[in-house]
Design an enzyme around this catalytic site. Structure first.
Site, mmCIF file in Angstrom:
data_model
loop_
_atom_site.group_PDB
_atom_site.id
_atom_site.type_symbol
_atom_site.label_atom_id
_atom_site.label_comp_id
_atom_site.label_asym_id
_atom_site.label_seq_id
_atom_site.Cartn_x
_atom_site.Cartn_y
_atom_site.Cartn_z
ATOM 1 N N HIS A 55 -18.872 15.036 101.505
ATOM 2 C CA HIS A 55 -18.383 16.220 102.361
ATOM 3 C C HIS A 55 -17.719 15.373 103.923
ATOM 4 O O HIS A 55 -18.164 14.270 103.896
ATOM 5 C CB HIS A 55 -19.339 16.994 102.788
ATOM 6 C CG HIS A 55 -19.794 18.161 101.790
ATOM 7 N ND1 HIS A 55 -20.554 19.253 101.978
ATOM 8 C CD2 HIS A 55 -19.363 18.143 100.497
ATOM 9 C CE1 HIS A 55 -20.459 19.856 100.723
ATOM 10 N NE2 HIS A 55 -19.566 19.298 99.811
ATOM 11 N N GLU A 57 -18.179 15.929 107.012
ATOM 12 C CA GLU A 57 -19.134 15.410 108.190
ATOM 13 C C GLU A 57 -19.840 14.188 107.691
ATOM 14 O O GLU A 57 -19.968 13.419 108.336
ATOM 15 C CB GLU A 57 -19.952 16.721 107.988
ATOM 16 C CG GLU A 57 -19.276 17.947 108.546
ATOM 17 C CD GLU A 57 -18.968 18.945 107.368
ATOM 18 O OE1 GLU A 57 -18.491 18.170 106.394
ATOM 19 O OE2 GLU A 57 -19.148 20.106 107.509
ATOM 20 N N CYS A 80 -21.966 23.050 105.583
ATOM 21 C CA CYS A 80 -22.668 23.771 104.699
ATOM 22 C C CYS A 80 -24.211 23.673 105.076
ATOM 23 O O CYS A 80 -24.575 22.866 105.497
ATOM 24 C CB CYS A 80 -22.324 23.068 103.243
ATOM 25 S SG CYS A 80 -22.958 21.429 103.193
ATOM 26 N N CYS A 89 -24.735 19.795 105.373
ATOM 27 C CA CYS A 89 -23.893 18.993 106.574
ATOM 28 C C CYS A 89 -24.601 19.530 107.849
ATOM 29 O O CYS A 89 -24.572 18.800 108.821
ATOM 30 C CB CYS A 89 -22.416 19.428 106.390
ATOM 31 S SG CYS A 89 -21.837 18.566 105.070
ATOM 32 N N TRP A 174 19.943 16.858 87.449
ATOM 33 C CA TRP A 174 19.223 17.392 88.430
ATOM 34 C C TRP A 174 20.065 18.269 89.412
ATOM 35 O O TRP A 174 21.383 18.040 89.444
ATOM 36 C CB TRP A 174 18.730 16.299 89.276
ATOM 37 C CG TRP A 174 17.854 15.245 89.046
ATOM 38 C CD1 TRP A 174 18.313 14.010 88.791
ATOM 39 C CD2 TRP A 174 16.637 15.251 88.445
ATOM 40 N NE1 TRP A 174 17.072 13.343 88.099
ATOM 41 C CE2 TRP A 174 15.990 13.973 87.625
ATOM 42 C CE3 TRP A 174 15.533 16.252 88.363
ATOM 43 C CZ2 TRP A 174 15.023 13.983 87.164
ATOM 44 C CZ3 TRP A 174 14.548 16.167 87.242
ATOM 45 C CH2 TRP A 174 14.315 14.952 87.048
ATOM 46 N N ARG A 188 3.331 19.260 93.691
ATOM 47 C CA ARG A 188 2.238 19.196 92.387
ATOM 48 C C ARG A 188 0.880 18.338 92.921
ATOM 49 O O ARG A 188 0.023 18.832 92.326
ATOM 50 C CB ARG A 188 3.236 18.248 91.662
ATOM 51 C CG ARG A 188 4.125 18.712 90.709
ATOM 52 C CD ARG A 188 4.725 17.726 89.833
ATOM 53 N NE ARG A 188 5.919 18.542 88.835
ATOM 54 C CZ ARG A 188 6.809 17.911 88.103
ATOM 55 N NH1 ARG A 188 6.535 16.710 87.990
ATOM 56 N NH2 ARG A 188 7.575 18.413 87.464
ATOM 57 N N ASP A 204 13.058 20.975 78.217
ATOM 58 C CA ASP A 204 12.927 19.562 79.148
ATOM 59 C C ASP A 204 11.933 18.623 78.802
ATOM 60 O O ASP A 204 12.046 17.425 79.196
ATOM 61 C CB ASP A 204 12.331 20.194 80.683
ATOM 62 C CG ASP A 204 13.746 21.069 81.307
ATOM 63 O OD1 ASP A 204 14.774 21.257 80.840
ATOM 64 O OD2 ASP A 204 12.981 21.848 82.309
ATOM 65 N N SER A 307 7.433 37.375 85.762
ATOM 66 C CA SER A 307 6.506 38.042 85.447
ATOM 67 C C SER A 307 5.490 37.906 86.031
ATOM 68 O O SER A 307 4.847 38.992 86.565
ATOM 69 C CB SER A 307 5.994 37.414 84.055
ATOM 70 O OG SER A 307 7.100 37.364 83.159
HETATM 71 C C1 AOF Z 1 -18.849 21.185 104.169
HETATM 72 N N1 AOF Z 1 -18.005 20.187 104.170
HETATM 73 O O1 AOF Z 1 -16.413 18.697 103.406
HETATM 74 C C2 AOF Z 1 -17.041 20.721 102.171
HETATM 75 C C3 AOF Z 1 -17.798 21.954 102.129
HETATM 76 O O2 AOF Z 1 -21.743 21.193 95.798
HETATM 77 P P1 AOF Z 1 -21.533 20.582 96.950
HETATM 78 O O3 AOF Z 1 -22.654 20.256 97.822
HETATM 79 O O4 AOF Z 1 -20.296 19.705 97.005
HETATM 80 O O5 AOF Z 1 -20.923 22.056 97.985
HETATM 81 C C4 AOF Z 1 -19.958 22.671 97.773
HETATM 82 C C5 AOF Z 1 -19.561 23.659 98.681
HETATM 83 O O6 AOF Z 1 -19.663 23.077 99.863
HETATM 84 C C6 AOF Z 1 -18.297 24.273 98.512
HETATM 85 O O7 AOF Z 1 -18.267 25.457 97.549
HETATM 86 C C7 AOF Z 1 -17.946 24.810 100.166
HETATM 87 O O8 AOF Z 1 -18.625 26.019 100.214
HETATM 88 C C8 AOF Z 1 -18.746 23.854 100.958
HETATM 89 N N2 AOF Z 1 -17.471 22.653 101.153
HETATM 90 N N3 AOF Z 1 -18.600 22.149 103.041
HETATM 91 O O9 AOF Z 1 -19.825 21.194 104.880
HETATM 92 C C9 AOF Z 1 -17.139 19.766 103.271
HETATM 93 N N4 AOF Z 1 -16.170 20.507 101.075
HETATM 94 ZN ZN ZN Z 2 -21.436 19.859 103.672
#
Ligand code: AOF
Ligand code: ZN
Length: 367
Positions: A55, A57, A80, A89, A174, A188, A204, A307
């Site tokens: 993550h 943090e 989180c 975090c 193109w 993409r 294509d 669609s």
């Molecule tokens: C954060 N910092 O950089 C992100 C977060 O399974 P885990 O532990 O990787 O947790 C996934 C969840 O954490 C994700 O669904 C979202 O709610 C959160 N993402 N949180 O503090 C981060 N990417």
């Molecule tokens: Zn986190």
């Protein structure tokens, strides 16, 4: 001296830009940016890693040997609260002794949804929530939709001549210029899956990879909508299916040759037909959501794109227009597939118009 509002949005904008770089690369996880600031200077930063770990943090904190007492953390998403594939975090920030956290927006994930903020508050951390919130929300729109049980974010990319034709003339394969096509490859790279109709594959034989130098590993999953399961087995997408991570959606078939595709590493998924003989697009989006895709890019052809538009399933349209080159046939400005009309009737608003040398990219967003 307290940082002013102005400074808060400066540092948060930086964090949002960091997060933007990994959109489409973090799997089911949203891409989050984190900036650590001490004495008004950025002392560290992090972004959610490729595949979703670590993550943001964690990355920002782990780059520092010592964390100054006055450090403020700017994060684009509520830290989180839970222990999932990654540690919590909110707890990491507390253990690191961070006394102020500025958050752009709450985490819409139901298992977090305010819990991270609660933990920080309960430990006496000074909090500010809502700085640059709109921008941060835009970055995680697909994730927010999916965790709320809605469809992922669906965007369409089209390229045409100014008069709306889409088939390149004989002399030049193109319609749009190099710069437009590079921008198309960036699109993409920041989506989780690219969807095309079977006719596009037949005409294509595309690879649908991100071919920007150094960004080949940013190629998303490939998806073919193929009602009668007639994708050529010798098409480039099928031949490279394992590497490509190819999914084909088809109707429910009694006698079928699904095994031929599976032997090539294709995942074939059967879905119901709608009354009009089209595959049920909502079922397809449900299935893509269950695979944890946050952002889907529809790349053609015009029948498939219209669609999705007719069914009100599209969030943004990226329309590349070439002012110089002429194209033939298959107009996007006529009849049933009249893109201009569809965009208007589905209540899209033009959000941006970007000059790409002699081409123009118009971005429409659903209001
Ligand atoms: C954060 N910092 O950089 C992100 C977060 O399974 P885990 O532990 O990787 O947790 C996934 C969840 O954490 C994700 O669904 C979202 O709610 C959160 N993402 N949180 O503090 C981060 N990417
Ligand atoms: Zn986190």
């Amino acid at each position: 001296m307290e940082l002013s509002n102005h400074d808060d949005s400066f540092f948060m904008n930086y964090a949002i830009r960091l997060a933007s770089r990994h959109i489409g690369l973090t799997g089911e996880n949203p891409s989050v940016g984190c900036v650590l600031v001490s004495n008004k200077k950025i002392i560290s930063y992090g972004v959610t890693g490729v595949g979703g770990s670590p993550h943001a943090e964690f990355e920002a904190l782990s780059k520092l040997k010592k964390i100054p007492e006055d450090t403020i953390a700017y994060v684009t998403l509520e830290p989180c609260s839970h222990i999932g594939k990654n540690p919590s975090c909110a707890s990491l920030l507390i253990t690191a002794g961070i006394s102020k956290v500025v958050i752009a927006t709450k985490d819409p994930n139901p298992i977090i949804n305010g819990e991270g903020i609660k933990i920080l508050k309960s430990q006496g951390v000074d909090l500010k929530v809502g700085v640059c919130e709109d921008l941060a929300k835009e970055n995680i729109f697909g994730f927010s939709q999916r965790v709320a049980g809605l469809y992922p974010e669906v965007n369409i990319k089209v390229a045409s001549s100014l008069d709306g034709n889409t088939i390149p003339g004989n002399n030049d394969p193109w319609i749009t210029n190099n710069l437009s096509r590079s921008y198309g490859h960036v699109l993409r790279s920041n989506h989780d899956a690219i969807v095309v109709g079977v006719n596009t594959v037949k005409i294509d034989d595309p690879d649908l990879n991100c071919r920007l130098p150094g960004m080949n590993d940013r190629s998303p999953y490939k998806v073919i909508i193929d009602t009668n399961l007639s994708t050529p087995l010798d098409s480039s997408l099928v031949k490279n299916a394992k590497k490509n991570r190819l999914i084909i959606y088809t109707k429910i078939l009694k006698n079928n040759n699904i095994i031929d595709y599976e032997n090539n590493g294709v995942e074939v998924i059967q879905v119901e037909l709608e009354g009009n003989g089209f595959l049920n697009l909502r079922m397809i989006l449900d299935n893509l959501s269950s695979k944890k895709f946050n952002r889907i890019l529809i790349e053609g052809g015009s029948t498939l794109s219209s669609s999705f538009l007719h069914n009100n399933l599209v969030n943004s349209v990226y329309w590349f227009k070439s002012s110089e080159k002429k194209a033939e046939g298959n107009p996007l400005t006529n009849g049933d597939k009249n893109l201009n009309k569809l965009i208007k009737s589905s209540n899209f608003k033009i959000k941006d118009s970007i000059s790409l040398m002699n081409d123009k990219l118009e971005i429409f967003k659903r209001a």
